[in-house]
Design an enzyme around this catalytic site. Structure first.
Site, PDB file in Angstrom:
ATOM      1  N   LEU A   9       0.835  -1.211   0.000  1.00  0.00           N
ATOM      2  CA  LEU A   9       0.000   0.000   0.000  1.00  0.00           C
ATOM      3  C   LEU A   9       0.864   1.254   0.000  1.00  0.00           C
ATOM      4  O   LEU A   9       2.012   1.243   0.453  1.00  0.00           O
ATOM      5  CB  LEU A   9      -0.947   0.006   1.202  1.00  0.00           C
ATOM      6  CG  LEU A   9      -0.381   0.033   2.630  1.00  0.00           C
ATOM      7  CD1 LEU A   9       0.135   1.392   3.034  1.00  0.00           C
ATOM      8  CD2 LEU A   9      -1.456  -0.420   3.583  1.00  0.00           C
ATOM      9  N   ASN A  38      10.332  -1.874  -4.087  1.00  0.00           N
ATOM     10  CA  ASN A  38      10.741  -0.545  -3.620  1.00  0.00           C
ATOM     11  C   ASN A  38      12.049  -0.092  -4.256  1.00  0.00           C
ATOM     12  O   ASN A  38      12.214   1.085  -4.595  1.00  0.00           O
ATOM     13  CB  ASN A  38      10.842  -0.521  -2.097  1.00  0.00           C
ATOM     14  CG  ASN A  38       9.468  -0.356  -1.466  1.00  0.00           C
ATOM     15  OD1 ASN A  38       8.471  -0.237  -2.180  1.00  0.00           O
ATOM     16  ND2 ASN A  38       9.395  -0.348  -0.158  1.00  0.00           N
ATOM     17  N   GLY A  58      11.466  10.067  -0.395  1.00  0.00           N
ATOM     18  CA  GLY A  58      11.607  10.080   1.065  1.00  0.00           C
ATOM     19  C   GLY A  58      10.581   9.111   1.628  1.00  0.00           C
ATOM     20  O   GLY A  58      10.206   8.152   0.955  1.00  0.00           O
ATOM     21  N   CYS A 109       9.545   4.208   3.728  1.00  0.00           N
ATOM     22  CA  CYS A 109       9.874   2.931   3.072  1.00  0.00           C
ATOM     23  C   CYS A 109      11.060   2.990   2.113  1.00  0.00           C
ATOM     24  O   CYS A 109      12.022   2.239   2.284  1.00  0.00           O
ATOM     25  CB  CYS A 109       8.654   2.394   2.348  1.00  0.00           C
ATOM     26  SG  CYS A 109       7.368   1.842   3.481  1.00  0.00           S
ATOM     27  N   LYS A 169       4.826  13.024   1.283  1.00  0.00           N
ATOM     28  CA  LYS A 169       4.058  13.036   0.043  1.00  0.00           C
ATOM     29  C   LYS A 169       2.681  13.604   0.357  1.00  0.00           C
ATOM     30  O   LYS A 169       2.353  13.814   1.541  1.00  0.00           O
ATOM     31  CB  LYS A 169       3.953  11.634  -0.557  1.00  0.00           C
ATOM     32  CG  LYS A 169       3.177  10.667   0.303  1.00  0.00           C
ATOM     33  CD  LYS A 169       3.204   9.263  -0.250  1.00  0.00           C
ATOM     34  CE  LYS A 169       2.253   9.127  -1.423  1.00  0.00           C
ATOM     35  NZ  LYS A 169       1.950   7.718  -1.736  1.00  0.00           N
ATOM     36  N   ARG A 188       8.133  10.905   8.239  1.00  0.00           N
ATOM     37  CA  ARG A 188       9.352  10.093   8.314  1.00  0.00           C
ATOM     38  C   ARG A 188      10.164  10.263   7.029  1.00  0.00           C
ATOM     39  O   ARG A 188       9.650  10.079   5.931  1.00  0.00           O
ATOM     40  CB  ARG A 188       8.990   8.614   8.550  1.00  0.00           C
ATOM     41  CG  ARG A 188       8.477   8.355   9.955  1.00  0.00           C
ATOM     42  CD  ARG A 188       8.078   6.912  10.166  1.00  0.00           C
ATOM     43  NE  ARG A 188       6.852   6.570   9.471  1.00  0.00           N
ATOM     44  CZ  ARG A 188       6.249   5.378   9.576  1.00  0.00           C
ATOM     45  NH1 ARG A 188       6.771   4.440  10.334  1.00  0.00           N
ATOM     46  NH2 ARG A 188       5.135   5.132   8.931  1.00  0.00           N
TER      47      ARG A 188
END
Ligand code: NAD
Length: 430
Positions: free
Chosen positions: A151, A206, A255, A258, A318, A325
């Site tokens: 997600l 990722n 950023g 994750c 975002k 974080r």
């Protein structure tokens, strides 16, 4: 089915609500009593569009409850999703302590067979340690499995209900069958395999997305140098169906909780296996330098930044989240602050989290976008909140000392702004 979700953060809370909405009976377990108190009242501790409504709905129909008690949740559970954090360590690896401690508590309270599913992002090598903790603390039969989470914060509810795929990694057919059943009402491709492969899928996803971002940022620097326009370039090469246009948005770099953590963890994990993942190291280096590139752009417009007033629009990592974080805004603010700039900052939802992180700095936390722009020498767009596109830029211009915008997300309507008399600078945008 009876489900427990351990850890009710960004992933765990969405998973708990999703499972309840699919018809399962769900216990959300956390060690953070403040978080639990909010959840029990139907208030989401995080900003995530659509989440609170589903939380309240499922609390009301008694499909969902929250507790700090493993004793209450685990004995009756058929499936246990472990969704605790795996924060980064200074050496780039990750900290498994929350996963280990959650697993120990799960094992100690197991009363019948259950599938223990790791949703937290962990390197594939963790399997034997997890098994060791389980076996040390229980004699009840169980299966370990991995169902990595994909997600995206900001669209987590939509992503959870409409996944592209569900990856199930387990060693036993029994666990695979149970996990297919748990997810049966969800759309998306099923990819079934072993735990090691499932965990590697998450890192691959990722790392690849991070690669796309660093690739387009490198290309945007080249576009700046020759006066080409990165939007046209992306339209041109991204319309090749083998490539695609998504995640090719030049900007301040990646950023969040994750991408930086997971690329670092994959690099460090590879190093530990004796493989130098130099390719990914370069992706990470490019990302690190992107903030400096942005600062140079501001300097090119203003000269020295000492005592210049800089308005920062957007602080969250975002849009549509309050998560700070590894937000790019933090790095940017630290650099501009060191250069002696006076900073006015604004974010629609992340102000409280930002204040907690940036409290040592003398920043002005603005009331709204217009207040943020007051007397600014330059306005920097850092997070792509949709509402920033709809601002009254005439009013913004009146508030500013100089009509200069540096757009760190290539997000604002550049033609309109230029026509209004703004000096506009994007990343690789002409
Ligand atoms: P988070 O920090 O928001 O939530 C973790 C929660 O776990 C916290 O509420 C914490 O109190 C709780 N917790 C810690 N130890 C516990 C214990 N022993 N028992 C019960 N609860 C405990 O983290 P997150 O963003 O939800 O991420 C969780 C995992 O999912 C991480 O491994 C992350 O990498 C991965 N992931 C995150 C995202 C994302 O967008 N946030 C997406 C995919 C995967």
């Amino acid at each position: 089915m009876q489900i427990s979700v351990i850890g009710t953060g960004y992933v765990g809370l969405v998973t708990a609500v999703l499972m309840a909405e699919l018809g399962h009976r769900v216990y959300g377990v956390d060690i953070d009593e403040k978080k639990l108190a909010k959840l029990k009242k139907g208030r989401s501790p995080i900003y995530e569009p659509g989440l609170e409504k589903l939380l309240v709905k499922n609390l009301d129909r008694n499909r969902l409850s929250f507790s700090s008690s493993y004793e209450k949740a685990i004995p009756s559970s058929d499936v246990i999703f472990v969704c605790v954090g795996t924060p980064p360590l200074p050496d780039g690896s990750y900290d498994p302590k929350f996963v280990f401690s959650a697993l120990e508590s799960v094992a100690k309270n197991l009363k019948k067979y259950a599938v223990v599913v790791i949703k937290s992002t962990v390197p594939p090598s963790i399997g034997p340690s997890l098994k060791k903790i389980m076996d040390k603390n229980t004699s009840v039969s169980y299966d370990l499995a991995s169902v990595p989470e994909f997600l995206r914060e900001g669209s987590a509810v939509r992503d959870a209900f409409h996944p592209d795929r569900i990856v199930i990694g387990a060693s036993s057919d029994k666990a695979k069958t149970i996990l297919l059943k748990v997810h049966e009402k969800l759309p998306g491709e099923r990819i079934i395999g072993d735990m090691l492969s499932a965990q590697l899928v998450k890192y691959a996803a990722n790392a690849f997305l991070a690669t796309k971002i660093s690739f387009i940022n490198s290309l945007a620097i080249l576009a700046d140098k020759i006066g080409a326009d990165i939007d046209t370039v992306v339209d041109g090469f991204g319309s090749d169906h083998r490539i695609g246009k998504s995640f090719l948005q030049a900007g301040l770099g990646y950023g969040g909780s994750c991408f930086p953590k997971d690329t670092h963890a994959l690099i460090s994990y590879s190093d530990s296996l004796g493989y130098d993942f130099s390719f990914l190291k370069q992706v990470d280096r490019i990302n690190d330098k992107q903030i400096d590139y942005f600062v140079v752009k501001i300097k090119n417009m203003l000269g020295s930044l000492k005592n210049k007033t800089i308005a920062i629009l957007g602080l969250a990592f975002k849009a549509e989240t309050d998560d700070m974080r590894e937000a790019r805004s933090i790095l940017l603010i630290n650099k501009l602050y060191k250069l002696g700039a006076k900073l006015r900052v604004f974010d629609p939802v992340a102000m409280a989290n930002a204040k907690a992180i940036l409290k040592s700095k003398q920043l002005y936390f603005a009331k709204n976008e217009y207040d943020c722009a007051k007397q600014a020498d330059v306005l920097c767009l850092v997070t792509e909140w949709p509402q920033f596109k709809k601002l009254d830029f005439g009013k913004i211009k009146k508030h500013m000392k100089k009509a200069i915008i540096v757009d760190g997300r290539n997000f604002l309507p550049k033609e309109k702004l230029k026509k209004m008399g703004f000096s506009y600078e994007g990343i690789g945008r002409r």
